[in-house]
Scaffold this motif. Sequence first.
Motif, PDB file in Angstrom:
ATOM      1  N   GLN A 173      92.541 -30.626  50.305  1.00  0.00           N
ATOM      2  CA  GLN A 173      92.454 -31.541  51.442  1.00  0.00           C
ATOM      3  C   GLN A 173      92.025 -30.774  52.684  1.00  0.00           C
ATOM      4  O   GLN A 173      92.498 -31.032  53.791  1.00  0.00           O
ATOM      5  CB  GLN A 173      93.817 -32.222  51.658  1.00  0.00           C
ATOM      6  CG  GLN A 173      94.232 -33.082  50.482  1.00  0.00           C
ATOM      7  CD  GLN A 173      95.669 -33.543  50.594  1.00  0.00           C
ATOM      8  OE1 GLN A 173      96.200 -33.718  51.692  1.00  0.00           O
ATOM      9  NE2 GLN A 173      96.313 -33.738  49.470  1.00  0.00           N
ATOM     10  N   LEU A 174      91.134 -29.825  52.500  1.00  0.00           N
ATOM     11  CA  LEU A 174      90.627 -29.027  53.608  1.00  0.00           C
ATOM     12  C   LEU A 174      89.779 -29.890  54.525  1.00  0.00           C
ATOM     13  O   LEU A 174      89.066 -30.789  54.058  1.00  0.00           O
ATOM     14  CB  LEU A 174      89.826 -27.842  53.072  1.00  0.00           C
ATOM     15  CG  LEU A 174      90.616 -26.879  52.188  1.00  0.00           C
ATOM     16  CD1 LEU A 174      89.687 -25.869  51.542  1.00  0.00           C
ATOM     17  CD2 LEU A 174      91.708 -26.185  52.990  1.00  0.00           C
ATOM     18  N   LEU A 175      89.843 -29.619  55.815  1.00  0.00           N
ATOM     19  CA  LEU A 175      89.086 -30.426  56.774  1.00  0.00           C
ATOM     20  C   LEU A 175      88.450 -29.553  57.826  1.00  0.00           C
ATOM     21  O   LEU A 175      88.612 -28.341  57.811  1.00  0.00           O
ATOM     22  CB  LEU A 175      89.996 -31.490  57.413  1.00  0.00           C
ATOM     23  CG  LEU A 175      91.339 -31.042  57.956  1.00  0.00           C
ATOM     24  CD1 LEU A 175      91.235 -30.475  59.340  1.00  0.00           C
ATOM     25  CD2 LEU A 175      92.308 -32.194  57.911  1.00  0.00           C
ATOM     26  N   GLY A 176      87.707 -30.177  58.712  1.00  0.00           N
ATOM     27  CA  GLY A 176      86.997 -29.428  59.750  1.00  0.00           C
ATOM     28  C   GLY A 176      85.619 -29.022  59.272  1.00  0.00           C
ATOM     29  O   GLY A 176      85.128 -29.502  58.262  1.00  0.00           O
ATOM     30  N   ASP A 177      85.000 -28.116  60.011  1.00  0.00           N
ATOM     31  CA  ASP A 177      83.642 -27.706  59.672  1.00  0.00           C
ATOM     32  C   ASP A 177      83.637 -26.417  58.851  1.00  0.00           C
ATOM     33  O   ASP A 177      84.666 -25.777  58.662  1.00  0.00           O
ATOM     34  CB  ASP A 177      82.777 -27.567  60.923  1.00  0.00           C
ATOM     35  CG  ASP A 177      83.350 -26.554  61.908  1.00  0.00           C
ATOM     36  OD1 ASP A 177      84.461 -26.049  61.678  1.00  0.00           O
ATOM     37  OD2 ASP A 177      82.672 -26.248  62.894  1.00  0.00           O
ATOM     38  N   ILE A 178      82.451 -26.056  58.367  1.00  0.00           N
ATOM     39  CA  ILE A 178      82.278 -24.815  57.616  1.00  0.00           C
ATOM     40  C   ILE A 178      81.982 -23.714  58.626  1.00  0.00           C
ATOM     41  O   ILE A 178      81.007 -23.807  59.367  1.00  0.00           O
ATOM     42  CB  ILE A 178      81.117 -24.946  56.609  1.00  0.00           C
ATOM     43  CG1 ILE A 178      81.385 -26.101  55.643  1.00  0.00           C
ATOM     44  CG2 ILE A 178      80.914 -23.642  55.852  1.00  0.00           C
ATOM     45  CD1 ILE A 178      80.199 -26.456  54.756  1.00  0.00           C
ATOM     46  N   PRO A 179      82.809 -22.662  58.682  1.00  0.00           N
ATOM     47  CA  PRO A 179      82.569 -21.597  59.665  1.00  0.00           C
ATOM     48  C   PRO A 179      81.200 -20.934  59.471  1.00  0.00           C
ATOM     49  O   PRO A 179      80.782 -20.681  58.346  1.00  0.00           O
ATOM     50  CB  PRO A 179      83.692 -20.591  59.385  1.00  0.00           C
ATOM     51  CG  PRO A 179      84.734 -21.353  58.653  1.00  0.00           C
ATOM     52  CD  PRO A 179      84.005 -22.411  57.886  1.00  0.00           C
ATOM     53  N   ILE A 180      80.516 -20.666  60.568  1.00  0.00           N
ATOM     54  CA  ILE A 180      79.197 -20.025  60.514  1.00  0.00           C
ATOM     55  C   ILE A 180      79.299 -18.636  59.887  1.00  0.00           C
ATOM     56  O   ILE A 180      78.364 -18.176  59.264  1.00  0.00           O
ATOM     57  CB  ILE A 180      78.609 -19.943  61.938  1.00  0.00           C
ATOM     58  CG1 ILE A 180      78.510 -21.332  62.481  1.00  0.00           C
ATOM     59  CG2 ILE A 180      77.301 -19.175  61.961  1.00  0.00           C
ATOM     60  CD1 ILE A 180      77.380 -21.738  63.277  1.00  0.00           C
ATOM     61  N   ARG A 181      80.448 -17.999  60.026  1.00  0.00           N
ATOM     62  CA  ARG A 181      80.624 -16.642  59.498  1.00  0.00           C
ATOM     63  C   ARG A 181      80.550 -16.584  57.973  1.00  0.00           C
ATOM     64  O   ARG A 181      80.579 -15.505  57.400  1.00  0.00           O
ATOM     65  CB  ARG A 181      81.954 -16.068  59.972  1.00  0.00           C
ATOM     66  CG  ARG A 181      81.969 -15.834  61.457  1.00  0.00           C
ATOM     67  CD  ARG A 181      83.263 -15.226  61.891  1.00  0.00           C
ATOM     68  NE  ARG A 181      83.254 -15.031  63.332  1.00  0.00           N
ATOM     69  CZ  ARG A 181      84.247 -14.516  64.003  1.00  0.00           C
ATOM     70  NH1 ARG A 181      85.337 -14.136  63.380  1.00  0.00           N
ATOM     71  NH2 ARG A 181      84.171 -14.365  65.309  1.00  0.00           N
ATOM     72  N   ILE A 182      80.484 -17.730  57.334  1.00  0.00           N
ATOM     73  CA  ILE A 182      80.342 -17.748  55.870  1.00  0.00           C
ATOM     74  C   ILE A 182      79.084 -16.990  55.457  1.00  0.00           C
ATOM     75  O   ILE A 182      78.993 -16.443  54.366  1.00  0.00           O
ATOM     76  CB  ILE A 182      80.313 -19.210  55.361  1.00  0.00           C
ATOM     77  CG1 ILE A 182      80.741 -19.285  53.899  1.00  0.00           C
ATOM     78  CG2 ILE A 182      78.995 -19.865  55.518  1.00  0.00           C
ATOM     79  CD1 ILE A 182      82.190 -19.476  53.701  1.00  0.00           C
ATOM     80  N   ALA A 183      78.102 -16.922  56.362  1.00  0.00           N
ATOM     81  CA  ALA A 183      76.841 -16.231  56.072  1.00  0.00           C
ATOM     82  C   ALA A 183      77.024 -14.722  55.952  1.00  0.00           C
ATOM     83  O   ALA A 183      76.144 -14.040  55.452  1.00  0.00           O
ATOM     84  CB  ALA A 183      75.810 -16.545  57.153  1.00  0.00           C
ATOM     85  N   TYR A 184      78.172 -14.202  56.391  1.00  0.00           N
ATOM     86  CA  TYR A 184      78.438 -12.771  56.243  1.00  0.00           C
ATOM     87  C   TYR A 184      78.685 -12.395  54.780  1.00  0.00           C
ATOM     88  O   TYR A 184      78.674 -11.236  54.420  1.00  0.00           O
ATOM     89  CB  TYR A 184      79.655 -12.344  57.060  1.00  0.00           C
ATOM     90  CG  TYR A 184      79.508 -12.492  58.556  1.00  0.00           C
ATOM     91  CD1 TYR A 184      78.276 -12.736  59.152  1.00  0.00           C
ATOM     92  CD2 TYR A 184      80.606 -12.389  59.377  1.00  0.00           C
ATOM     93  CE1 TYR A 184      78.154 -12.863  60.518  1.00  0.00           C
ATOM     94  CE2 TYR A 184      80.502 -12.517  60.758  1.00  0.00           C
ATOM     95  CZ  TYR A 184      79.272 -12.755  61.320  1.00  0.00           C
ATOM     96  OH  TYR A 184      79.155 -12.882  62.673  1.00  0.00           O
TER      97      TYR A 184
END
Length: 191
Positions: free
Chosen positions: A56-67
């Motif tokens: 049940q995760l919510l919110g946006d996908i952090p941009i740092r995922i690209a790291y």
Amino acid sequence: MVTTTIGGLKELQRLSLSGLNDLLILNLSSNSLSGPLPIDIGKWKVVNSMDLSNNQLLGDIPIRIAYLKDRIYFSLSNNRITDSIPESFGDLLSLESLDLSRNNLSGEIPLSLEKLCYLKYFNVSFNRLQGEIPDGGSLESYSIESFKGNEALCGAPQLHVPSCKTKPLRNSKSRTKLIMHVALPVEVANC
């Protein structure tokens, strides 16, 4: 190799994985996890497989995922993730499987995903995505199954979605801009 599957957690934010520097596979699927994705998710640089589906995760996908450049498998399927798919996903060049289906993602599918030459599985079905479905790179081989359930997508006829309507150019300034964009060299992914 270090593999971790953890059950019985309630919030991903409370889970401290910062000390697990050698973690390769992280499977937290089907745990009823709630709350946003941790902002420091980009610190888990060695992880090449991350499954956070069916929570049940919510919110946006952090941009740092690209790291997470060595990521091969990433799934956030069946959560309550909102906002848009980060353009930075196109930097995950090793990615072979990306499943963002059954969330509340909106906006357009980034053209940067055309750079993902090794992508073998891609699913963004049942979101609120809109605009043209990119058809370059490995994305040209996917069927409607990867995109269904998004009411405002358009694209190629073989995807069984409406054709994208082009806006007529109203003045010479717009025509000049178009010619400039067409005349400039374009970097094309070599898949």
